[in-house]
Design an enzyme around this catalytic site. Structure first.
Site, PDB file in Angstrom:
ATOM      1  N   GLU A 147     -32.071 -37.764 -12.576  1.00 18.33           N
ATOM      2  CA  GLU A 147     -30.772 -37.193 -12.967  1.00 18.33           C
ATOM      3  C   GLU A 147     -30.852 -36.572 -14.358  1.00 18.33           C
ATOM      4  OE1 GLU A 147     -29.226 -36.581 -10.604  1.00 18.33           O
ATOM      5  OE2 GLU A 147     -27.718 -38.036  -9.980  1.00 18.33           O
ATOM      6  N   THR A 202     -24.714 -29.024 -12.483  1.00 22.14           N
ATOM      7  CA  THR A 202     -24.077 -30.191 -13.100  1.00 22.14           C
ATOM      8  C   THR A 202     -24.084 -30.074 -14.622  1.00 22.14           C
ATOM      9  OG1 THR A 202     -24.711 -31.574 -11.232  1.00 22.14           O
ATOM     10  CG2 THR A 202     -24.194 -32.718 -13.260  1.00 22.14           C
TER      11      THR A 202
HETATM   12  N1  HSE Z   1     -20.721 -37.966 -12.540  1.00 19.70           N
HETATM   13  C1  HSE Z   1     -21.501 -36.758 -12.491  1.00 19.70           C
HETATM   14  C2  HSE Z   1     -20.653 -35.597 -12.970  1.00 19.70           C
HETATM   15  C3  HSE Z   1     -21.930 -36.534 -11.071  1.00 19.70           C
HETATM   16  O1  HSE Z   1     -19.527 -35.483 -12.509  1.00 19.70           O
HETATM   17  O2  HSE Z   1     -21.110 -34.813 -13.801  1.00 19.70           O
HETATM   18  C4  HSE Z   1     -22.782 -35.311 -10.894  1.00 19.70           C
HETATM   19  O3  HSE Z   1     -23.126 -35.208  -9.523  1.00 19.70           O
END
Ligand code: HSE
Length: 330
Positions: free
Chosen positions: A151, A203
């Site tokens: 991530e 993201t």
């Molecule tokens: N919690 C993260 C965001 C998830 O919303 O940026 C990304 O998939």
């Protein structure tokens, strides 16, 4: 679960030594999509889906190295340190004695930038598959710790709200990542309808546009909703789940990136959905429903809206996957 499917060790459990190759040298993995945030729980709540899944093959190597192969010619970074499946394995083998490495072949079915946990599926699938070949040496919590490096590659930040449900299955609360504290949340059987409008939202970009500070009055609403949602899941109180699916902090900022968002949300609720919102960082939108006919009606509403807007899309009608990443063959 059929005889070819295997569970992995629970949180906190760990074998003393890796039993390298005891379960074979090659394993096939199904790594499922996930919905992070669940509207109000930015970075702390997520659920695992039955569809779609990445298919991955993990092979044991007798060298301390990681090799990445994109099976379908999809343009994935092949440098392990820059790959969401590779970075977690680089961390994992750094904690292993001797010459142990892995080759990972990825059949990418969950499109990157879709908001349904594409990077998490690669990361979680890789570590679960590798751990299987090590005789379940690492605990589930270790696997989440490794997978978060994927991530970090994808979004610049470690977060576990896709990774944890992908590895544990079901709905998970990530109470903390320093130290890791993952709480599985029992929930009623719910249907999930997803629409993925075919635009890409990275993201990292969707995080950058967020305000760094929140007003106390908004924070109060938000933590009321998070607590309400978790209580609703545990108590199987569908009305409480529905009214807790509200986000006063993230959604107002991010929803402007998603054409048709407000209309989808309004009309899906009119069609009977309990509620929903942006899946992860978008552009996918998810809706929870109490039964399949409602989830299919909700899908029809989504299709009608994106047909009218003239934006290509994919839809999925699926349910909560209680197993997470699964070994399908070895
Ligand atoms: N919690 C993260 C965001 C998830 O919303 O940026 C990304 O998939």
């Amino acid at each position: 679960m059929n005889e070819n499917q295997h569970t992995i060790l629970a949180q906190g459990e760990k074998n003393n030594t890796p039993v390298v190759g005891a379960k074979g040298k090659l394993v096939k993995i199904l790594a499922p999509a996930t919905v992070a945030n669940l509207v109000c729980g930015f970075d702390v709540l997520g659920l695992c889906l039955h569809e779609p899944n990445d298919l991955m093959e993990i092979e044991l190597l007798e060298e301390k190295k990681i090799v990445i192969v994109s099976a379908d010619g999809y343009p994935l970074p092949l440098d392990p340190a820059q790959n969401t499946a590779g970075a977690p394995l680089v961390e994992m083998i750094s904690e292993l004695p001797g010459n142990i490495g892995f080759k990972v072949t990825i059949h990418k079915k969950i499109k990157p930038g879709s908001g349904i946990g594409s990077s998490a599926a690669s990361a979680a699938g890789a570590v679960v598959g590798a751990n299987y070949l090590l005789g379940d040496f690492f605990s589930k919590q270790d696997l989440v710790r490794f997978a978060m490096f994927g991530e970090k590659v994808a979004s610049g930040v470690k977060h576990a709200d896709n990774i944890a449900p992908c590895i544990y299955g079901g709905i998970t609360l990530i109470r903390s990542i320093h130290p890791l504290d993952i709480v599985p949340i029992p929930a009623p059987e719910l249907y999930v309808t997803i629409v993925h409008p075919q635009i890409e939202v990275r993201t990292s970009d969707a995080r950058q546009i967020l305000r760094k500070e929140v007003l106390l009055k908004d924070a109060i609403k938000q933590w009321g909703n998070i607590a309400g949602l978790v209580a609703g899941f545990i108590q199987k109180d569908l009305a409480l789940i529905g009214r807790s699916l509200e986000d006063v902090i993230i959604e107002p900022v991010r929803s402007i990136l998603i054409p048709g968002f407000d209309e989808v949300k309004l009309k899906c609720k009119e069609a009977g959905a309990l509620g929903g919102g942006i899946s992860g960082s978008g552009p996918s939108i998810f809706m929870l429903s109490k039964d399949e006919p409602t989830a299919i009606a909700v899908e029809g509403v989504m299709k009608e809206i994106y047909n009218r807007i003239g934006l290509a899309y994919h839809t999925y009608v699926t349910t909560i996957n209680q197993t997470g990443v699964t070994v399908i063959d070895n």
